[in-house]
Write a protein that holds these residues in place. Structure first.
Motif: not given
Length: 1304
Positions: A176-186
């Motif tokens: 999901p886009a939300e999880e992908l964003t979280k991974i990219a930020e971390f």
């Protein structure tokens, strides 16, 4: 026994296991329901008692009998009796269920002590006891629970896909886009550049145990104990005093019928039961139940503890305490959280509670107990499990007791048996254990090094005992042994041979001689008791010893052949057992090393002349010598048609352990020993360097030591290895330069050949046009041939690995030299001055940038108690310490340190290494190693001094304590040392049963089919057996979890692998150290399992922690970090997080250039991968530049004809053509836009791709398939990297060679 026999035996025993269900009826005050416990005929009463102690309903029950079929089996059978034996003895039929009744039993004083101990354990007081009685501070810390991970979840089921989609789906994960964003930020935070390197950050341990609260104020033996005579007949056994959380105090009578509140108070004694005005009283059979009825907060607090622990961590391994192993003591201690103590009156009464009613349980006959356990039967799996469990537990208890006493000996708390002799010759007999310093045998080795030789020999004797224990030799016994090193002093601890310390009878002719085989105690006779020959032959077989005669002089010589060394002595114990001691001479002398480096007349001589070859080296030599003999015997048997299994020709490959000890050995025996000695340098060292240079290089000195020892190489060869590293690196660099030169010439020749070929092709253009179809087919075949040819690239970081290995070896030499200097520095030093000496040494070594002549701040009170000679260490300077280390390095490791070693060595890592080797726990704070850092910190510390001030009115002066704040003048002070921990070497060995079952399971899995399921079942059952033998909290269990997790992952059980991988991390942190090599490996493995389970964020978090720990242990430039970064990049590409993937590859590239050089295969492949990645995000120009660099590197190292070089060339050309084509189309589009300015908005918003002109079509046709101009794709940005590469290659993506696609 052949290797196949244990597996066959295990399988046979495995089938024989017969299940049994136990229907257990507990006492009525616990429950009226019947419990069903799964068991087996092979399980024993001890197993049932263990189960009852774990079940919450019955865990508080300690005094009971077990009744089966109306018979009290606890009175008629011992705890080791199996249910099969009980059922047979009671005459019961072959039953599947067995009714068992648990009946409460009247207490006696011993049973009351057991009940109190169980109560303390259940309510958590044993956690506090451990803090107070531990050898070190903050034992078993962990950091894993600080990492906020999502729960392990199974992979989502994917919809059915076509075969051609399966490979693509396997390499991509839809998130999901939300999880992908979280991974990219971390992912942005996962970088070595963000690593602070601060010691305080390294000790941010989790606080799981802080969630525990003690549910009572105190419970102690009352001041009214012991029970007076007039109360004993009434059944009183002991009196307790309880203070609850409600601040109420109760006096409790321990009665044979249970526990009740009595009428006593602090000043009045009345042990009768207390009854209030309503007739209510408090009495219970269990102490736990009584306290629950007295304190409402008691049960509530225990319930809260369970909730808090379960919410703080999902892994009970975080807080469980070991029962047969030590926890790891961190070298850095966070004193703000670790330095705690808790009030508990009963803690000081533990010896009374734990050591029996008269204290006799404290004095054990360790030898008798452990030898009796070794004699237990091993006819079934359950018997072997029980035997190995008891052996490990008993050896650990021995080590723990011995260590406690050894520390007291070193601190001067015990009186020796020979107080009039020199301190280093003192001996002690305490708690059934004989204690001596490592120098008590110094007279024996006076000519070969004295104290140094004696100390070395003690460790070699322990190594021989360890091998004996691992081989489980029957009929001959060895001593239970451990060695304790503490504050620079060594104590050898042994359970003595029964009767060896007894005075000899007066009627004996030879007074005092206890040896019956081998060299006598006074070295005047060689004894040869015939009854020892056969038992000792087993020992000889284990160590590959050759029977030989010995002649020390015409008067002192053997009559026959000795089967072991003359120095290994046989003794008869008063228990009827035969014992062998002094097993140090079970390996040959390292004669080559000794002859070259031991010369007592030289100041640069090696410290002693007793250097021995390691057991691992002898074993490897023996295997290589025996292998061709076995092969020859097998070929001979096959030729003769003999189908019987050939007998191993073991007697042909043996050595004389006494070779080079006298002048009478045969030349053949000496030649064999010399061959083994040469085998180390000529084979083992070279093979070790070859393995390390191309594979995983160690992280720190401990891992280096373990790797060398496994390879059979002693640490005295560190200097030789360092020299060989330099030579091998020079050889490799020279060879690589030749390769580059040869490839450059080949490139030049190829260019000339291509130019000539182009001229010829131009002349034959018309002919080629006619044969176009034939040429295209030929080119396609050539292309296919090129694609199938694998690359020569190996991607071995040889230079980087050799550099790292050299760095670690030099650091290890310095650290070990420092350890020996500290040992010499603290010899004879009062223990209270040792922290000052150690801190001062570190200031001289690591604080030279701050001051070269550091001062030592010592309270004047110390000088009042100790002579001025005790403070000689304060005169040490930086120059003196550096010179001492250089001398020690040359003497012990035969290596001259580089002139700049002190400025190039990494101070934080060296501090850690010395701490591990000397047993130091430092306060966690930021230590300054440069002048700038020191001035910036400007730390102060408080000191208390006694000053004498005279008052005008008073005639006498009065001393007053004045507290001052003093600025630090150096990096370290004595108060920075939190504690010294003992370093214990023991004789325990790994479980042979677990190894056998594991090999059997692996063989079944490899066979496939139904056997695969059998193998998996064996592995699952083996986890339980491992925990049974070693316990849940043990370093061996941690390593076993790591091994099983790897198998689960390979078998496709991703969830199970991830769960077990997490457990392995926690156990490794707690048992091997929060920053040990085992812990780092466990983190890396767990991150890989999480990624395999499609939990990318979890994987990144674990990778980040592993990298930071890695950086603190070695530094930010370990070459294996490149693998971690590239693996992380691949994980990001799988989820299409291209910016994060680029970040990881760029950092990997930067590190690779730094450690491997810009011209290296690894750097080249990272350039190539980064170029591929940039294509997927439309950065074609940057991608082309990287392709060019990669092509240049491959061309230099692999040559112009390597498949990887050609692939890079094709990609470079294709991307370049695409860039030129898109530039041309961009210019054309601009012209068209100006011409059709009046067109509709729709046509203006979308530029159509014009058709290819006739000229372009003709040139395309002439160029052939290889050089087609790619057509632009408006959707290029949304394509995968594979699609883009297919596109720029004209639709045909070349296949990568096997080695070309190898992951690095």
């Amino acid at each position: 026994m052949s290797s196949g026999e244990p597996q066959a035996e295990v399988e046979e025993q495995q089938v024989a296991v017969k299940e049994l269900a136990l229907k257990v009826q507990l006492p009525h005050f616990l429950t009226t329901e019947t419990l069903t416990l799964p068991s087996a005929y092979e399980e024993s009463l001890a197993d049932l008692k263990q189960s009852l102690s774990i079940i919450p309903l019955s865990r508080n029950l300690t005094s009971y009998t077990i009744v089966i079929n109306g018979v009290d089996v606890t009175a008629h059978f011992d705890d080791l009796s199996t249910f099969a034996q009980i059922i047979e003895e009671l005459g019961l039929a072959d039953v599947e269920e067995l009714n068992v009744e648990i009946k409460e039993k009247a207490y006696n004083l011993a049973a009351v002590y057991d009940q109190i101990s169980r109560f303390r354990e259940v309510i958590g007081l044993h956690y506090i006891d451990r803090i107070s009685h531990d050898f070190g501070v903050a034992a078993g810390v962990s950091k894993f629970n600080n990492i906020e991970l999502d729960d392990v979840k199974p992979k989502e089921d994917k919809a059915e896909q076509k075969p051609e989609q399966e490979e693509e789906a396997a390499n991509e994960v839809q998130l999901p886009a939300e999880e992908l964003t979280k991974i990219a930020e971390f992912a942005e935070t996962v970088s070595m550049k963000s690593f602070s390197g601060k010691f305080v950050d390294a000790t941010d341990f989790d606080k799981v145990n802080d969630a525990l609260k003690v549910p009572i104020k105190s419970l102690s033996v009352s001041q009214w104990s012991p029970v007076p005579p007039f109360q004993k007949n009434k059944g009183d056994l002991l009196y307790l005093s309880l203070q609850t959380l409600e601040h109420e105090t109760f006096n409790i009578t321990c009665h044979f019928s249970g526990f009740f509140v009595n009428k006593s108070s602090t000043v009045n004694f009345n042990p009768e039961i207390k009854v209030n005005e309503k007739g209510k009283f408090f009495k219970s059979f269990l102490l736990y139940d009584l306290v629950s009825s007295l304190s409402p907060s008691f049960a509530k607090t225990i319930e809260e503890n369970e909730i808090n622990l379960s919410s703080a961590t999902q892994h009970p391994e975080t807080y469980l305490l070991p029962n047969n192993s030590y926890l790891a003591y961190p070298w850095l201690v966070n004193t703000t959280t670790a330095n705690k103590n808790f009030p508990d009156v009963s803690r000081s009464q533990l010896p009374l509670i734990s050591n029996g009613v008269d204290g006799s349980d404290y004095v054990k006959d360790w030898n008798s107990d452990i030898q009796a356990i070794k004699e237990l039967p091993t006819t079934s799996i359950q018997e072997r499990i029980l035997r190995e469990k008891l052996i490990h537990k008993s050896i650990f208890d021995f080590n723990k007791t011995a260590t406690e006493t050894a520390i007291n000996i070193i601190k001067g708390n015990l009186t020796p048996m020979n107080p009039t002799e020199e301190e280093d010759k003192h001996i002690y007999l305490k708690n059934g254990i004989f204690y001596s310093t490592g120098a008590t045998t110094v007279d024996t080795f006076q000519a070969t090094g004295g104290e140094e030789a004696s100390r070395y020999i003690a460790a070699k004797d322990l190594a021989g005992v360890k091998v004996m224990n691992s081989r489980d030799v029957r009929g001959i016994y060895n001593l239970v042994t451990c060695i304790v090193d503490y504050m620079g002093k060594r104590i050898v601890c042994q359970a003595p041979v029964p009767g060896v310390l007894d005075p000899a009878p007066e009627d004996e002719e030879e007074s005092g001689e206890k040896v019956v085989y081998g060299l006598s105690t006074d070295a005047n006779k060689i004894l040869e008791d015939a009854s020892f020959t056969e038992p000792l032959k087993q020992v000889a077989d284990v160590f590959h010893l050759k029977p030989h005669t010995v002649e020390l002089s015409p008067e002192v010589k053997s009559k026959g052949e000795l089967v072991v060394s003359k120095d290994s002595k046989g003794l008869k114990g008063t228990d009827g057992r035969k014992y062998v001691i002094d097993l140090y001479r079970t390996t040959p002398r390292d004669i080559e090393f000794t002859e070259q480096h031991f010369d007592p007349s030289s100041p640069q001589s090696y410290p002693h002349g007793e250097a021995l070859v390691r057991h691992e080296a002898v074993t490897e030599w023996w295997k290589r010598k025996i292998a061709p003999l076995i092969k020859a015997a097998a070929e001979k048997a096959e030729a003769e048609g003999d189908k019987t299994e050939p007998v191993l020709p073991t007697e042909q490959v043996v050595f004389n352990p006494d070779a080079f000890s006298t002048d009478t050995e045969s030349d053949e025996d000496r030649a064999t020993v010399r061959e083994i000695s040469k085998f180390i340098k000529e084979h083992l060292v070279e093979e070790f360097l070859n393995d390390v240079s191309s594979q995983l290089v160690p992280f720190d000195g401990k891992q280096l030591t373990e790797m060398l020892h496994r390879a059979g190489i002693s640490m005295r060869y560190l200097g030789f290895i360092a020299e060989r590293i330099i030579a091998k690196k020079e050889e490799f660099v020279a060879k690589e330069a030749e390769t580059i030169k040869a490839n450059e010439e080949a490139v030049k020749a190829k260019k000339e050949e291509e130019a000539k070929k182009k001229e010829e092709e131009a002349k034959k253009a018309e002919e080629e046009a006619k044969e176009e179809a034939k040429e295209e087919k030929k080119e396609a075949e050539e292309e296919k041939e090129d694609e199938e040819e694998p690359s020569k690239a190996t991607y071995e970081p040889i230079v980087a690995n050799l550099n790292v290995l050299y760095t670690i070896i030099v650091r290890e030499i310095v650290a070990r030299s420092s350890k020996h200097i500290l040992r010499q520095l603290t010899t004879g030093l009062p223990t209270y001055l040792v922290p000052f000496a150690v801190a001062h040494f570190h200031n001289c070594l690591l604080g030279s940038a701050i001051t070269s002549t550091p001062s030592v701040e010592i309270d004047p009170v110390y000088r009042d108690f100790y002579p001025e000679s005790a403070f000689e260490f304060t005169k040490l300077t930086t120059d003196a310490v550096l010179q001492l280390i250089q001398t020690e390095a040359l003497v012990r490791f035969r290596y001259t340190l580089p002139s700049d070693w002190n400025s190039t060595i990494r101070a934080p890592q060296l501090l850690r290494e010395i701490a591990h080797k000397f047993g130091i726990q430092w306060k966690s704070q930021q230590y300054a190693f440069t002048k700038e850092d020191f001035d910036a910190q400007a730390q102060d510390f408080k000191v208390s001094t006694i000053e004498t001030k005279s008052k005008k009115k008073a005639k006498k002066s009065s001393p007053t304590i004045v507290e001052k704040t003093v600025a630090r003048s150096s990096t370290f002070i004595a108060d920075d040392i939190v504690n010294f921990v003992p370093l214990v070497k023991d004789s325990s060995s790994k479980s042979s049963l677990i190894e056998e079952i594991f090999l059997s399971a692996r063989a079944h899995i490899a066979a496939g089919g139904k056997d695969r399921e059998t193998g998996i079942a064996l592995i699952n059952e083996l986890v339980g057996i491992q925990e049974n033998i070693y316990g849940k909290v043990n370093a061996e269990t941690a390593r076993f979890y790591t091994l099983v997790a790897q198998m689960y992952q390979q078998l496709g059980y991703e969830v199970e692998a991830a769960i077990l991988g997490r457990k392995a991390i926690v156990l490794c942190e707690r048992t091997t150290g929060f920053d040990s090599a085992d812990t780092i490996t466990a983190y890396m493995n767990a991150a890989y399992y999480e990624a395999g389970n499609d939990q990318t964020l979890n994987s990144l978090k674990i990778y980040k922690h592993a990298m930071q720990t890695w950086a603190s242990v070695y530094g930010k430039d370990h070459p294996t970090l490149i693998n971690t970064l590239t693996n992380s990049s691949e994980a990001m590409m799988r989820i299409k997080a291209y910016p994060a993937a680029t970040q990881f590859l760029e950092e990997a590239l930067e590190l690779s250039v730094a450690v491997n050089g810009n011209v290296s295969e690894i750097t080249g492949i990272i350039y190539f991968r980064l170029a591929n990645l940039l294509v997927s995000i439309n950065k074609f120009k940057e991608s082309r530049d990287l392709y060019v660099i990669a092509h240049d590197i491959f061309q230099k190292l692999l040559g112009p004809d390597d498949s990887l070089t050609k692939q890079a060339s094709r990609y470079t050309g294709s991307v370049n053509m695409y860039i030129e084509y898109m530039n041309a189309k961009s210019q054309e589009a601009k012209k068209q836009a100006a011409a059709v300015a009046a067109a509709t908005a729709k046509s203006a918003s979308k530029v159509k791709v014009p058709g290819v002109s006739a000229t372009t079509a003709a040139s395309k046709k002439k160029a052939g398939k290889k050089h087609q101009v790619p057509q632009p794709d408006p959707e290029i940005a949304s394509k995968s990297i594979d699609d883009i590469l297919k596109f720029i290659e004209g639709g045909n993506q070349p296949k990568k060679g096997k080695k070309g696609s190898k992951k690095k």
